[in-house]
Design a protein around this motif. Structure first.
Motif: not given
Length: 140
Positions: A18-35
């Motif tokens: 893949q071209d990139y990988l998000t590197t934040s394990c912040c649950p708020a960030f992950l929820a933002l990406i998912e939603q």
């Protein structure tokens, strides 16, 4: 330990898979990406947060223990519900209210702790850019 796992995952996936990988394990960030950005979910790192990683280690070493995470972010409560290794999460604000309610004045308690054993990577992890610095340190 999280920085090492994150580094391994990054090196395994980018750029071959893949071209990139998000590197934040912040649950708020992950929820933002998912939603809001579901089209990039496959680029979310599968490495768990330090809270979850340490809770798993503690549960393995001390199976009957109760793990309580204390931190600044309310989003950690949702993360704990999804990862059964963490039994409870308190925010700093909630803990402060408990101290006030129990009439504990932290300023009057002498500091007998020694934090000399903490690593620089561990100290900077939660700061802005800290994860990237920790990742760089784990692959060098």
């Amino acid at each position: 330990m999280v920085a090492i796992e994150e580094s391994k995952e990054f090196l395994d996936k980018v750029p071959d898979k893949q071209d990139y990988l998000t590197t934040s394990c912040c649950p708020a960030f992950l929820a933002l990406i998912e939603q809001e950005f579901s089209e990039i979910i496959e680029n979310i790192s599968s490495t768990v947060s330090p809270m979850v990683a340490l809770a798993r280690v503690l549960k393995e070493e001390y199976p009957n223990s109760k793990v309580v995470f204390i931190g600044p972010c309310i989003a950690k409560k949702d993360e704990a519900l999804k990862n059964k290794a963490v039994d409870a999460v308190l925010t700093f604000e909630e803990l402060g209210f408990m101290f006030v309610g129990a009439r504990i004045n932290l300023a009057s308690i002498s500091d007998g702790n020694n934090f000399e054993d903490a690593t620089d990577d561990g100290r900077i992890f939660a700061r802005s850019g800290g994860l990237i610095k920790a990742l760089e340190g784990s692959v060098s």
